[in-house]
Design a protein around this motif. Sequence first.
Motif, short mmCIF file in Angstrom:
data_model
loop_
_atom_site.label_atom_id
_atom_site.label_comp_id
_atom_site.label_asym_id
_atom_site.label_seq_id
_atom_site.Cartn_x
_atom_site.Cartn_y
_atom_site.Cartn_z
N PRO A 179 3.81 -5.41 -5.84
CA PRO A 179 3.89 -6.12 -4.56
C PRO A 179 4.74 -7.38 -4.63
CG PRO A 179 1.82 -6.62 -5.64
CD PRO A 179 2.55 -5.66 -6.53
N VAL A 180 6.04 -7.20 -4.72
CA VAL A 180 6.96 -8.34 -4.83
C VAL A 180 6.89 -9.24 -3.60
CG1 VAL A 180 9.02 -7.23 -3.88
CG2 VAL A 180 9.26 -8.99 -5.65
N ASP B 4 -10.36 -1.17 -10.14
CA ASP B 4 -11.54 -0.45 -9.67
C ASP B 4 -11.42 -0.24 -8.17
OD1 ASP B 4 -12.81 -0.56 -12.25
OD2 ASP B 4 -13.14 -2.69 -11.86
N PRO B 5 -11.63 1.00 -7.72
CA PRO B 5 -11.57 1.25 -6.27
C PRO B 5 -12.61 0.41 -5.54
CG PRO B 5 -11.77 3.32 -7.50
CD PRO B 5 -11.95 2.20 -8.48
N SER C 175 1.46 5.14 6.67
CA SER C 175 0.28 5.33 7.52
C SER C 175 -0.38 4.00 7.87
CB SER C 175 -0.74 6.23 6.82
OG SER C 175 -0.24 7.53 6.71
N LEU C 176 -0.56 3.17 6.87
CA LEU C 176 -1.22 1.88 7.13
C LEU C 176 -0.40 0.97 8.01
CD1 LEU C 176 -2.78 1.12 3.62
CD2 LEU C 176 -4.03 1.56 5.74
N THR C 177 0.91 0.94 7.81
CA THR C 177 1.74 0.03 8.59
C THR C 177 1.93 0.49 10.03
OG1 THR C 177 3.77 1.03 7.68
CG2 THR C 177 2.93 -0.98 6.59
N GLU C 178 1.41 1.65 10.38
CA GLU C 178 1.37 2.06 11.78
C GLU C 178 0.32 1.27 12.56
OE1 GLU C 178 0.95 6.29 12.15
OE2 GLU C 178 2.83 6.67 11.11
N ILE C 179 -0.63 0.69 11.84
CA ILE C 179 -1.67 -0.15 12.48
C ILE C 179 -1.07 -1.54 12.67
CG2 ILE C 179 -3.97 -1.14 12.28
CD1 ILE C 179 -4.60 1.12 10.24
N ARG C 180 -1.03 -2.00 13.91
CA ARG C 180 -0.46 -3.32 14.18
C ARG C 180 -1.23 -4.39 13.42
NH1 ARG C 180 2.55 -6.66 17.09
NH2 ARG C 180 1.61 -8.33 18.29
N GLY C 181 -0.50 -5.18 12.64
CA GLY C 181 -1.10 -6.23 11.84
C GLY C 181 -1.17 -5.89 10.36
N VAL C 182 -0.91 -4.63 10.03
CA VAL C 182 -0.89 -4.22 8.63
C VAL C 182 0.57 -4.05 8.23
CG1 VAL C 182 -1.56 -2.47 6.94
CG2 VAL C 182 -3.12 -3.05 8.82
N GLY C 183 1.02 -4.94 7.35
CA GLY C 183 2.39 -4.88 6.87
C GLY C 183 2.44 -4.29 5.48
N VAL C 184 3.61 -4.31 4.90
CA VAL C 184 3.82 -3.72 3.58
C VAL C 184 2.96 -4.42 2.52
CG1 VAL C 184 5.54 -3.33 1.76
CG2 VAL C 184 6.11 -2.86 4.15
N TRP C 185 2.88 -5.77 2.57
CA TRP C 185 2.06 -6.49 1.60
C TRP C 185 0.61 -6.01 1.67
CZ3 TRP C 185 -2.24 -9.63 2.18
CH2 TRP C 185 -2.63 -10.33 1.04
N THR C 186 0.06 -5.95 2.88
CA THR C 186 -1.33 -5.52 3.05
C THR C 186 -1.52 -4.09 2.57
OG1 THR C 186 -1.51 -7.02 4.94
CG2 THR C 186 -3.19 -5.31 4.75
N ALA C 187 -0.57 -3.23 2.87
CA ALA C 187 -0.65 -1.83 2.42
C ALA C 187 -0.63 -1.74 0.90
CB ALA C 187 0.48 -1.01 3.03
N LYS C 188 0.19 -2.57 0.26
CA LYS C 188 0.23 -2.56 -1.21
C LYS C 188 -1.07 -3.10 -1.81
CE LYS C 188 5.20 -2.52 -1.94
NZ LYS C 188 6.38 -3.23 -2.51
N MET C 189 -1.67 -4.10 -1.16
CA MET C 189 -2.98 -4.58 -1.63
C MET C 189 -4.02 -3.47 -1.52
SD MET C 189 -2.44 -7.67 -2.67
CE MET C 189 -0.77 -7.18 -3.06
N PHE C 190 -3.92 -2.66 -0.46
CA PHE C 190 -4.82 -1.52 -0.28
C PHE C 190 -4.61 -0.50 -1.40
CE2 PHE C 190 -6.37 2.41 1.62
CZ PHE C 190 -7.50 1.99 2.34
N LEU C 191 -3.36 -0.22 -1.72
CA LEU C 191 -3.07 0.72 -2.82
C LEU C 191 -3.68 0.25 -4.13
CD1 LEU C 191 0.67 1.56 -2.06
CD2 LEU C 191 -1.22 3.20 -2.10
N ILE C 192 -3.55 -1.05 -4.41
CA ILE C 192 -4.06 -1.58 -5.68
C ILE C 192 -5.58 -1.72 -5.67
CG2 ILE C 192 -4.07 -3.59 -7.22
CD1 ILE C 192 -1.13 -4.11 -6.31
N PHE C 193 -6.12 -2.38 -4.65
CA PHE C 193 -7.51 -2.79 -4.68
C PHE C 193 -8.49 -1.84 -3.98
CE2 PHE C 193 -5.15 -6.79 -5.27
CZ PHE C 193 -5.61 -7.10 -6.54
N VAL C 194 -7.98 -0.87 -3.24
CA VAL C 194 -8.86 0.13 -2.63
C VAL C 194 -8.68 1.47 -3.32
CG1 VAL C 194 -9.43 1.41 -0.52
CG2 VAL C 194 -8.98 -1.05 -0.42
N LEU C 195 -7.43 1.90 -3.46
CA LEU C 195 -7.17 3.21 -4.06
C LEU C 195 -6.97 3.15 -5.57
CD1 LEU C 195 -4.80 4.74 -1.34
CD2 LEU C 195 -7.29 4.88 -1.52
N ALA C 196 -6.89 1.93 -6.13
CA ALA C 196 -6.72 1.73 -7.58
C ALA C 196 -5.51 2.48 -8.13
CB ALA C 196 -8.00 2.12 -8.33
N ARG C 197 -4.41 2.43 -7.39
CA ARG C 197 -3.17 3.05 -7.85
C ARG C 197 -2.57 2.19 -8.95
NH1 ARG C 197 -1.29 6.84 -3.73
NH2 ARG C 197 -3.25 7.84 -3.13
#
Length: 193
Positions: free
Chosen positions: A144-145, A28-29, A117-139
């Motif tokens: 997220p290995v 769910d987004p 785009s997300l990892t351009e923000i300092r402090g947002v890494g690949v793991w955080t971006a993948k959590m965003f894809l799953i839990f915000v955008l519901a992709r």
Amino acid sequence: MSDDAYRELKCDPHLGDVVEEHGPLSLDPADDPFERLVVSIVNQQLSTSAAATIRDRLFERVEVTPAGLLAADEAVLGDCGLSNQKIGYVRNVAEAFQDGFSAESLRAMDDDDVIDSLTEIRGVGVWTAKMFLIFVLAREDVFPVEDLGIRRGMERVFGFDVDTVSRGTMRERAAKWTPYRSYASLYLWRSVD
């Protein structure tokens, strides 16, 4: 969860028992993309219980909005349990959102572009971006290995030692769950909870 996703994952020889045990799960987004991104940063490299404690304190003491986090006293953020580094990270995210960064702009992008785009923000890494894809955008097809819970779930369902099996091998094993790897990830997390 679509019937196809459930049926396909339930038939998987490794994941099927976990799917059957937990039944259909949904993606769910998030209601508040900014808040969810802050939660992901708080959760970085922490145990579930430690992250929950910090998260609860933060939400009790600070308005978790871009303006609220930027206005919050650094000592208050530190008292919530955020390290100096994470204080900087959540403020970087707050500044990005205050400057017009939004989930709506990311919805039209493919997964790799969202991560870039997300990892351009300092402090947002690949793991955080993948959590965003799953839990915000519901992709539906994100794996997220980088997440320890995912690797432990792989260990449980495949019976191997995550300390000796490469992440590349785990990605190869997860490829068979395409296009439903986000759902498979939900089940992997459930298998170790």
